[in-house]
Design a protein around this motif. Structure first.
Motif, short mmCIF file in Angstrom:
data_model
loop_
_atom_site.label_atom_id
_atom_site.label_comp_id
_atom_site.label_asym_id
_atom_site.label_seq_id
_atom_site.Cartn_x
_atom_site.Cartn_y
_atom_site.Cartn_z
N HIS A 44 1.15 -1.70 -0.14
CA HIS A 44 -0.06 0.17 -0.37
C HIS A 44 1.17 0.73 0.22
CE1 HIS A 44 -3.31 2.47 1.05
NE2 HIS A 44 -2.79 3.86 2.10
N HIS A 45 1.45 1.40 1.12
CA HIS A 45 2.71 2.79 0.67
C HIS A 45 3.56 2.85 -0.10
CE1 HIS A 45 -0.20 3.61 4.03
NE2 HIS A 45 0.28 2.88 4.88
N LEU A 46 4.29 1.56 -0.49
CA LEU A 46 5.98 1.26 -1.23
C LEU A 46 5.14 1.08 -2.73
CD1 LEU A 46 8.47 0.01 1.61
CD2 LEU A 46 7.42 2.75 0.41
N GLN A 47 4.63 1.07 -2.63
CA GLN A 47 3.42 0.15 -4.21
C GLN A 47 4.50 -0.77 -4.64
OE1 GLN A 47 4.34 4.41 -3.94
NE2 GLN A 47 1.90 3.30 -2.88
N TYR A 48 4.91 -1.97 -3.50
CA TYR A 48 5.69 -3.06 -3.55
C TYR A 48 4.53 -3.92 -4.30
CZ TYR A 48 10.33 -2.05 -2.02
OH TYR A 48 11.48 -1.67 -1.80
N SER A 49 5.56 -4.60 -5.15
CA SER A 49 4.60 -5.65 -5.49
C SER A 49 4.13 -7.05 -4.78
CB SER A 49 4.85 -6.84 -6.95
OG SER A 49 6.25 -7.88 -6.33
N GLU A 50 3.51 -8.13 -4.43
CA GLU A 50 2.97 -9.14 -3.48
C GLU A 50 4.10 -9.60 -3.70
OE1 GLU A 50 -0.55 -11.99 -2.02
OE2 GLU A 50 -0.88 -11.15 -3.98
N THR A 51 4.62 -10.36 -4.62
CA THR A 51 5.73 -10.92 -4.38
C THR A 51 6.93 -10.36 -3.60
OG1 THR A 51 4.68 -12.41 -6.66
CG2 THR A 51 7.04 -12.49 -6.02
N GLU A 52 7.60 -9.25 -4.34
CA GLU A 52 8.36 -8.55 -3.33
C GLU A 52 8.15 -8.09 -2.61
OE1 GLU A 52 12.06 -6.28 -3.30
OE2 GLU A 52 10.99 -8.09 -4.41
N SER A 53 6.79 -7.75 -2.20
CA SER A 53 6.91 -7.62 -0.66
C SER A 53 6.88 -8.47 0.22
CB SER A 53 5.22 -7.14 -0.36
OG SER A 53 5.00 -5.67 -0.95
N GLU A 54 6.05 -10.14 -0.24
CA GLU A 54 6.87 -10.86 0.93
C GLU A 54 7.87 -11.68 0.93
OE1 GLU A 54 4.86 -14.01 -1.10
OE2 GLU A 54 2.35 -14.17 -0.98
N ARG A 55 9.12 -11.30 -0.20
CA ARG A 55 10.46 -11.47 -0.38
C ARG A 55 10.78 -10.34 0.96
NH1 ARG A 55 14.55 -9.65 -0.73
NH2 ARG A 55 13.66 -7.44 -1.43
N ILE A 56 10.30 -9.63 0.60
CA ILE A 56 10.58 -8.62 1.84
C ILE A 56 10.02 -8.88 3.39
CG2 ILE A 56 11.27 -6.42 2.61
CD1 ILE A 56 10.45 -5.16 0.19
N ALA A 57 9.55 -9.32 3.18
CA ALA A 57 8.51 -10.29 5.00
C ALA A 57 9.81 -11.21 5.70
CB ALA A 57 6.94 -10.46 5.22
N TRP A 58 10.32 -12.40 4.71
CA TRP A 58 10.37 -13.23 4.48
C TRP A 58 11.91 -12.78 5.26
CZ3 TRP A 58 9.52 -17.96 6.83
CH2 TRP A 58 8.05 -18.62 6.08
N GLU A 59 12.30 -11.71 4.12
CA GLU A 59 13.80 -11.85 4.62
C GLU A 59 14.83 -11.23 6.44
OE1 GLU A 59 17.68 -8.57 2.75
OE2 GLU A 59 16.17 -9.40 1.37
N VAL A 60 13.27 -10.56 6.35
CA VAL A 60 13.11 -9.55 7.49
C VAL A 60 13.51 -10.96 8.57
CG1 VAL A 60 11.53 -8.20 9.83
CG2 VAL A 60 11.54 -6.92 6.89
N HIS A 61 11.70 -11.33 8.59
CA HIS A 61 11.88 -12.54 9.34
C HIS A 61 13.02 -13.94 9.73
CE1 HIS A 61 9.83 -16.09 11.73
NE2 HIS A 61 10.38 -17.33 10.69
N ASN A 62 14.21 -13.97 8.33
CA ASN A 62 14.67 -14.75 8.49
C ASN A 62 16.04 -13.77 9.22
OD1 ASN A 62 13.69 -16.98 7.92
ND2 ASN A 62 13.49 -15.76 5.56
N LYS A 63 16.18 -13.12 9.31
CA LYS A 63 17.66 -12.12 8.88
C LYS A 63 17.60 -10.79 10.05
CE LYS A 63 19.39 -12.64 4.30
NZ LYS A 63 20.18 -12.52 3.59
N GLY A 64 16.45 -10.60 10.35
CA GLY A 64 15.84 -9.84 11.60
C GLY A 64 15.99 -8.24 10.76
N LYS A 65 15.96 -8.14 10.14
CA LYS A 65 15.56 -6.26 9.04
C LYS A 65 16.45 -6.83 7.55
CE LYS A 65 20.27 -4.45 9.47
NZ LYS A 65 21.80 -4.11 9.55
N CYS A 66 15.96 -5.40 7.04
CA CYS A 66 15.80 -5.44 5.35
C CYS A 66 15.41 -4.43 5.03
CB CYS A 66 14.17 -6.03 4.90
SG CYS A 66 15.32 -6.36 2.80
N ILE A 67 16.96 -3.57 4.68
CA ILE A 67 16.37 -2.45 3.98
C ILE A 67 14.93 -2.44 2.66
CG2 ILE A 67 17.21 -0.41 2.25
CD1 ILE A 67 20.33 -1.80 3.50
N VAL A 68 14.39 -1.32 2.99
CA VAL A 68 12.57 -1.18 2.36
C VAL A 68 12.71 0.01 1.32
CG1 VAL A 68 11.51 -3.13 3.76
CG2 VAL A 68 11.48 -0.43 4.30
#
Length: 93
Positions: A44-68
């Motif tokens: 909604h706010h950064l206009q990422y696709s659903e696929t990209e948003s899911e990738r970021i969410a998993w990176e945050v979950h696995n690595k603790g953080k992600c540059i968005v």
């Protein structure tokens, strides 16, 4: 007496590469936000696709953080406030 000086020229791309701000918006893992909420906010706010948003969410979950987001201080700060208002844990560097 004559003094010779050497003129150095730069392309616009070279100048912009040096002048570019390197502010980053970082999304952190927390125990309060669901994957669905994080994905919805990124879409909604950064206009990422659903696929990209899911990738970021998993990176945050696995690595603790992600540059968005990378950009100017103003741009990064605006999005930090928006995502923080949604309850996400974010910071800038």
């Amino acid at each position: 007496m004559s003094v010779e000086t050497e003129v150095e020229t730069f392309t616009l791309a070279e100048i912009l590469a040096v002048a570019r701000d390197s502010n980053r918006l970082i999304l952190w893992n927390d125990e309060t936000n669901t994957f669905e909420h994080v994905i919805r906010c990124l879409m909604h706010h950064l206009q990422y696709s659903e696929t990209e948003s899911e990738r970021i969410a998993w990176e945050v979950h696995n690595k603790g953080k992600c540059i968005v987001l990378e950009g100017s201080y103003t741009e990064v700060e605006v999005y930090r406030k928006i995502l923080k208002s949604e309850g996400l844990t974010v910071s800038t560097e």
